[in-house]
Enzyme design. Structure first.
Site, PDB file in Angstrom:
ATOM      1  N   CYS A 113     -37.851  51.421  -3.541  1.00 60.23           N
ATOM      2  CA  CYS A 113     -36.800  50.400  -3.505  1.00 60.23           C
ATOM      3  C   CYS A 113     -36.243  50.138  -2.110  1.00 60.23           C
ATOM      4  O   CYS A 113     -35.596  49.118  -1.882  1.00 60.23           O
ATOM      5  CB  CYS A 113     -35.660  50.792  -4.442  1.00 60.23           C
ATOM      6  SG  CYS A 113     -36.206  51.123  -6.129  1.00 60.23           S
ATOM      7  N   HIS A 242     -29.953  46.956  -2.402  1.00 57.62           N
ATOM      8  CA  HIS A 242     -30.979  47.043  -3.428  1.00 57.62           C
ATOM      9  C   HIS A 242     -30.318  46.793  -4.777  1.00 57.62           C
ATOM     10  O   HIS A 242     -29.289  47.400  -5.108  1.00 57.62           O
ATOM     11  CB  HIS A 242     -31.637  48.420  -3.409  1.00 57.62           C
ATOM     12  CG  HIS A 242     -32.418  48.713  -4.645  1.00 57.62           C
ATOM     13  ND1 HIS A 242     -33.359  47.844  -5.155  1.00 57.62           N
ATOM     14  CD2 HIS A 242     -32.377  49.770  -5.508  1.00 57.62           C
ATOM     15  CE1 HIS A 242     -33.873  48.347  -6.261  1.00 57.62           C
ATOM     16  NE2 HIS A 242     -33.287  49.519  -6.493  1.00 57.62           N
ATOM     17  N   ASN A 272     -34.046  45.112 -11.830  1.00 57.95           N
ATOM     18  CA  ASN A 272     -34.443  45.925 -10.685  1.00 57.95           C
ATOM     19  C   ASN A 272     -35.890  45.579 -10.339  1.00 57.95           C
ATOM     20  O   ASN A 272     -36.813  45.951 -11.054  1.00 57.95           O
ATOM     21  CB  ASN A 272     -34.302  47.410 -11.033  1.00 57.95           C
ATOM     22  CG  ASN A 272     -34.665  48.326  -9.879  1.00 57.95           C
ATOM     23  OD1 ASN A 272     -35.306  47.927  -8.915  1.00 57.95           O
ATOM     24  ND2 ASN A 272     -34.257  49.581  -9.987  1.00 57.95           N
TER      25      ASN A 272
END
Length: 316
Positions: A113, A242, A272
């Site tokens: 990520c 993120h 996500n």
């Protein structure tokens, strides 16, 4: 040594949208349960005919067009991804082939990520050293391919997409369009908190551990990133973290003193998307006119390994 700047951004998401109501028909969950815990409403899901390099190339094409450059103008391609299926050819080489590039250096960066912000720093360092003249930096992940769709704790989180940035030399390194110094590092003892492993590979995480680390450690790291860039958080125009969880994303700007900043909340609509999340959210803010050329923006990725990387950049 000259600096670098982002000349243009681009993003891409598949057309198929998976809602919380759709998920409730697949696993034991509900729209209320998902929103209360992570704030996600929808996510985009790529089909079998849309591999990672397809997502990446679509975003890259948009960024190149916005920069007014041709694929042949690029001599470095960096693709941040953790969902490449094959070891070789890598995603960067596949993107270069899809776009018809001449002879760029092609590197994949797997920092999960935090991949895009690591790759952006790498491009900045490479341009500063004179080893490349123009770079294409892409974050792309197909998280739906590594999701365990029977596990409601992780299946509700993931989405697919890509974001890209064209990075060029900054003719005025002390001016208003640069890529600032990176703050990066990791927490090796928490490396297993986020995992994509096994055969076939599956995404899993220790969600509470990551949440506690992010809420306790991120504010100080974000402030340090601003210090390295020589900017006060109150002068930030936007904060792009993120996009892991709305409960992590929303409070950060206030906690670091970014009182006038727009906070990217793309997690609500995209879920996500791992390495894609920072450039995807950044590109959307710019496209919607919520930030303007020259505005200072804090980018900060964190996640697997447990790695993190952030920098303050100026909007193209």
């Amino acid at each position: 040594m000259q600096g670098s700047r982002i000349a243009a951004l681009g993003h891409y998401q598949p057309a198929e949208v998976l809602t919380n109501e759709d998920l409730a028909r697949m696993v034991e969950t509900s729209d209320e349960w998902i929103r209360a815990r992570v704030g996600i409403r929808t996510r985009h899901i790529a089909g079998p005919e849309q591999p990672v390099d397809h997502l990446a190339a679509q975003a890259a094409s948009k960024a190149l067009a916005a920069a007014g450059l041709a694929p042949a103008d690029i001599d470095l391609v960096l693709v941040a991804t953790s969902t490449a299926v094959d070891r070789s050819p890598n995603m960067a080489a596949r993107v270069a082939a899809r776009l018809g590039m001449a002879s760029p250096a092609v590197l994949d960066v797997n920092v999960v990520c935090a991949g895009f912000t690591h790759a952006l720093a790498t491009a900045d360092h490479t341009l500063r050293a004179g080893a490349a003249s123009r770079a294409l930096v892409i974050g792309a992940d197909k998280m739906s391919e590594v999701a365990d769709w029977t596990d409601r704790g992780t299946a509700v989180l993931v989405g697919d997409g890509a974001g890209a940035a064209v990075v060029v030399p900054d003719e005025n390194p002390a001016g208003t369009a640069g890529v600032g110094p990176v703050l990066w590092g990791s927490v090796p003892e928490m490396a297993a908190a986020v995992r994509i492993e096994g055969t076939p590979p599956r995404f899993s995480q220790e969600g509470q551990s990551v949440y506690r680390w992010a809420t306790h450690r991120l504010p100080a790291l974000a402030r340090q990133t601003c210090e390295r860039a020589g900017i006060d958080p109150s002068d930030l125009a936007a904060v792009v973290l993120h996009q892991a969880n709305l409960r992590i994303v929303e409070p950060l700007a206030e906690r670091i003193g970014a009182t006038r900043a727009v906070v990217a909340r793309d997690v609500v609509d995209s879920g996500n998307t791992s390495a894609a999340s920072v450039p995807l959210a950044f590109s959307k803010l710019l496209e919607r006119g919520e930030i303007a050329s020259g505005d200072p923006v804090l980018l900060f990725g964190f996640g697997g390994n447990l790695s993190y990387a952030g920098q303050v950049v100026r909007c193209p």
